[in-house]
Design a protein around this motif. Structure first.
Motif, PDB file in Angstrom:
ATOM      1  N   ARG A 225     -13.496  62.944  87.720  1.00 46.69           N
ATOM      2  CA  ARG A 225     -13.341  61.523  88.104  1.00 46.69           C
ATOM      3  C   ARG A 225     -12.056  61.324  88.891  1.00 46.69           C
ATOM      4  NH1 ARG A 225     -16.557  56.956  87.389  1.00 46.69           N
ATOM      5  NH2 ARG A 225     -14.786  55.645  86.901  1.00 46.69           N
ATOM      6  N   ARG A 226     -11.005  62.021  88.520  1.00 50.29           N
ATOM      7  CA  ARG A 226      -9.725  61.908  89.212  1.00 50.29           C
ATOM      8  C   ARG A 226      -9.773  62.488  90.617  1.00 50.29           C
ATOM      9  NH1 ARG A 226      -5.393  63.537  84.546  1.00 50.29           N
ATOM     10  NH2 ARG A 226      -5.709  61.708  83.271  1.00 50.29           N
TER      11      ARG A 226
ATOM     12  N   TYR B 216     -15.309  65.813  82.690  1.00 51.20           N
ATOM     13  CA  TYR B 216     -15.654  64.512  83.266  1.00 51.20           C
ATOM     14  C   TYR B 216     -14.397  63.809  83.795  1.00 51.20           C
ATOM     15  CZ  TYR B 216     -17.225  59.692  83.579  1.00 51.20           C
ATOM     16  OH  TYR B 216     -17.503  58.423  84.024  1.00 51.20           O
ATOM     17  N   ILE B 217     -13.328  63.769  82.990  1.00 49.02           N
ATOM     18  CA  ILE B 217     -12.081  63.103  83.402  1.00 49.02           C
ATOM     19  C   ILE B 217     -11.468  63.801  84.612  1.00 49.02           C
ATOM     20  CG2 ILE B 217      -9.701  62.620  82.690  1.00 49.02           C
ATOM     21  CD1 ILE B 217     -10.798  62.131  79.854  1.00 49.02           C
ATOM     22  N   LYS B 218     -11.483  65.109  84.623  1.00 50.29           N
ATOM     23  CA  LYS B 218     -10.902  65.883  85.719  1.00 50.29           C
ATOM     24  C   LYS B 218     -11.658  65.608  87.017  1.00 50.29           C
ATOM     25  CE  LYS B 218      -9.541  70.486  87.063  1.00 50.29           C
ATOM     26  NZ  LYS B 218      -9.517  71.895  86.743  1.00 50.29           N
TER      27      LYS B 218
ATOM     28  N   TYR C 181     -13.223  66.515  78.985  1.00 54.30           N
ATOM     29  CA  TYR C 181     -12.167  67.027  79.863  1.00 54.30           C
ATOM     30  C   TYR C 181     -12.707  67.220  81.282  1.00 54.30           C
ATOM     31  CZ  TYR C 181      -8.875  70.278  81.971  1.00 54.30           C
ATOM     32  OH  TYR C 181      -8.005  70.891  82.822  1.00 54.30           O
TER      33      TYR C 181
END
Length: 187
Positions: free
Chosen positions: A184-185, A180-182, A178
């Motif tokens: 990256r955005r 990492y994805i946050k 979670y």
């Protein structure tokens, strides 16, 4: 009074009354208590079968003697009742024995059968067979559930630390993904 005394005094009566009205939950619990040694297997089955049979007989007679009045108040049900009667004429044995296993038809089924051309002696015999079959299956399920639950809890206690570590690992991995994805955005 503790649970053992309550079950010794009222257990079989509770099974009888519970199986008149609903049944599955009460019989599953009865099977669990049979597993624990508080109740006996055969008397539990007999009390459940007699209660289930009695409840269905009452519903059968309600359909037999008051079904016409019911149809007068709800005339749209008349084609459905005729269709049910034709189905009962062809497959009455299977339907009468199996109606107690059909969700939502525990009370309505015997009433509809009472409104049909099925004779009382035929319904009595098949209803008795169905009640014995039903009581045996559900109480046996409760007994097996008791056995499985006992094994599961014993195994659960043995592996509690391992389970905690696995759950903690899953939580850490999920949060990392979670995060990492946050991030990256946001780039």
């Amino acid at each position: 009074m503790d649970i053992e005394q309550l079950l010794n005094h009222y257990g079989y009566l509770a099974i009888f009354i519970g199986s008149i009205l609903e049944g599955e939950t009460i019989l599953t619990l009865a099977g669990f208590f049979v597993h624990k040694g508080y109740l006996l297997f055969i008397p539990s089955i007999l009390c459940a079968a007699v209660g289930g049979m009695f409840g269905d007989q009452v519903c059968f007679f309600l359909g037999r003697y008051y079904g016409t009045r019911l149809l007068q108040h709800f005339p749209k049900l008349d084609p459905l009742v005729e269709k049910t009667d034709r189905l009962l004429c062809r497959h009455s044995s299977i339907i009468i024995i199996g109606v107690r296993f059909m969700y939502g038809l525990r009370i309505a089924g015997p009433i509809a059968i009472g409104m049909s051309k099925v004779t009382f002696p035929r319904f009595l015999v098949l209803n008795t067979l169905g009640a014995l079959f039903w009581a045996t299956i559900i109480i046996s399920f409760g007994y097996l559930f008791g056995q499985s639950a006992q094994w599961l809890f014993a195994q659960f206690q043995q592996y509690t630390k391992l389970l905690f570590v696995i759950l903690l690992l899953i939580a850490v991995i999920t949060l990392s993904i979670y995060w990492y994805i946050k991030h990256r955005r946001n780039r």
